[in-house]
Motif scaffolding. Sequence first.
Motif, short mmCIF file in Angstrom:
data_model
loop_
_atom_site.label_atom_id
_atom_site.label_comp_id
_atom_site.label_asym_id
_atom_site.label_seq_id
_atom_site.Cartn_x
_atom_site.Cartn_y
_atom_site.Cartn_z
N GLY A 183 0.78 -1.24 0.00
CA GLY A 183 0.00 0.00 0.00
C GLY A 183 0.81 1.28 0.00
N HIS A 184 2.08 1.24 0.37
CA HIS A 184 2.86 2.48 0.49
C HIS A 184 3.08 3.16 -0.86
CE1 HIS A 184 4.65 1.69 4.75
NE2 HIS A 184 3.35 1.44 4.67
N CYS A 185 3.44 2.39 -1.88
CA CYS A 185 3.65 2.98 -3.21
C CYS A 185 2.35 3.61 -3.71
CB CYS A 185 4.15 1.91 -4.18
SG CYS A 185 4.38 2.51 -5.87
N LEU A 186 1.25 2.91 -3.54
CA LEU A 186 -0.05 3.44 -3.98
C LEU A 186 -0.42 4.72 -3.25
CD1 LEU A 186 -2.01 0.07 -4.29
CD2 LEU A 186 -1.23 1.56 -6.17
N GLN A 187 0.14 4.90 -2.04
CA GLN A 187 -0.11 6.13 -1.28
C GLN A 187 0.91 7.23 -1.60
OE1 GLN A 187 -1.00 5.46 3.00
NE2 GLN A 187 -1.06 3.28 2.46
N GLY A 188 1.73 7.00 -2.63
CA GLY A 188 2.65 8.04 -3.09
C GLY A 188 4.10 7.86 -2.68
N MET A 189 4.43 6.75 -2.06
CA MET A 189 5.82 6.55 -1.65
C MET A 189 6.61 5.94 -2.81
SD MET A 189 7.06 5.06 1.96
CE MET A 189 8.77 5.03 2.38
N LYS A 190 6.83 6.79 -3.80
CA LYS A 190 7.59 6.42 -4.99
C LYS A 190 8.18 7.69 -5.58
CE LYS A 190 3.71 6.31 -8.28
NZ LYS A 190 3.06 5.42 -9.25
N VAL A 191 9.30 7.53 -6.27
CA VAL A 191 9.96 8.69 -6.85
C VAL A 191 10.67 8.27 -8.14
CG1 VAL A 191 12.11 8.41 -5.49
CG2 VAL A 191 11.48 10.67 -6.37
N GLN A 192 10.58 9.15 -9.14
CA GLN A 192 11.33 8.92 -10.37
C GLN A 192 12.38 10.02 -10.49
OE1 GLN A 192 8.99 9.19 -13.99
NE2 GLN A 192 7.33 10.19 -12.88
N ILE A 193 13.60 9.60 -10.77
CA ILE A 193 14.75 10.51 -10.80
C ILE A 193 15.30 10.60 -12.22
CG2 ILE A 193 17.05 10.95 -9.85
CD1 ILE A 193 14.91 10.96 -7.67
N PRO A 194 15.15 11.76 -12.88
CA PRO A 194 15.73 11.92 -14.21
C PRO A 194 17.23 12.25 -14.08
CG PRO A 194 14.53 13.90 -13.58
CD PRO A 194 14.37 12.92 -12.46
N VAL A 195 18.06 11.42 -14.66
CA VAL A 195 19.52 11.57 -14.55
C VAL A 195 20.08 11.95 -15.91
CG1 VAL A 195 21.67 10.42 -13.92
CG2 VAL A 195 19.54 9.85 -12.72
N THR A 196 20.86 13.02 -15.94
CA THR A 196 21.42 13.50 -17.19
C THR A 196 22.94 13.42 -17.17
OG1 THR A 196 21.52 15.78 -16.39
CG2 THR A 196 19.52 15.11 -17.55
N GLY A 197 23.51 13.47 -18.39
CA GLY A 197 24.94 13.61 -18.54
C GLY A 197 25.74 12.40 -18.15
N SER A 198 27.05 12.62 -18.18
CA SER A 198 27.99 11.59 -17.76
C SER A 198 28.54 11.98 -16.41
CB SER A 198 29.10 11.43 -18.79
OG SER A 198 29.78 12.65 -18.95
N ALA A 199 29.27 11.09 -15.79
CA ALA A 199 29.81 11.33 -14.46
C ALA A 199 30.68 12.57 -14.45
CB ALA A 199 30.63 10.13 -13.98
N ALA A 200 30.61 13.31 -13.36
CA ALA A 200 31.46 14.50 -13.20
C ALA A 200 32.90 14.08 -13.32
CB ALA A 200 31.20 15.13 -11.84
N GLY A 201 33.64 14.75 -14.22
CA GLY A 201 35.05 14.42 -14.40
C GLY A 201 35.29 13.25 -15.30
N SER A 202 34.24 12.65 -15.91
CA SER A 202 34.43 11.52 -16.82
C SER A 202 34.04 11.94 -18.22
CB SER A 202 33.54 10.34 -16.41
OG SER A 202 33.94 9.83 -15.19
#
Length: 167
Positions: free
Chosen positions: A104-123
């Motif tokens: 029930g936790h995800c259905l109650q909003g306990m979820k997150v999507q993280i948009p990740v851009t680029g390559s590693a810092a310094g790589s």
Amino acid sequence: MALVKLLALAFLLAVPISATDYTVGDASGWTLGVDYNNWVSGKTFQVGDRLVFTYGSTHTVDEVNQASYTSCSSSSPISSASDGNTTITLNTAGTHYFICATSGHCLQGMKVQIPVTGSAAGSPSGSPSTPSPPGAQSMGVSLTSYSMSSMVMAVSSVVVVALGLGC
């Protein structure tokens, strides 16, 4: 004098650009009642950044694919953790999906999507990396085959030796 300038340049290039640690949910942490869409807004996540999940014993952090995120299914997670303090390194560009697998936790909003851009810092873009073994992300482990700063140091050392030898 040229050697001093070369060494100074090598030092400046070798200083790694640090990744950012993001505490998911800020002071609230990973729990029910937090608007994670709002938390993500305005943040720019880069490859190499780390997500820090702090949560109580009734929660989990499961990384899942987009379909599982949408349906709140934790039947086949990419990784799963329940230790209360989980750090996950964002190793690839693209959207990463996380849910709490407690019923029930995800259905109650306990979820997150993280948009990740680029390559590693310094790589450099497209630099090869060794995939993390299963479960390594849930333990906060990130494996890469090399870093830009180590390459710069290696090349700088060769140049310094060559200059010293009069090559």
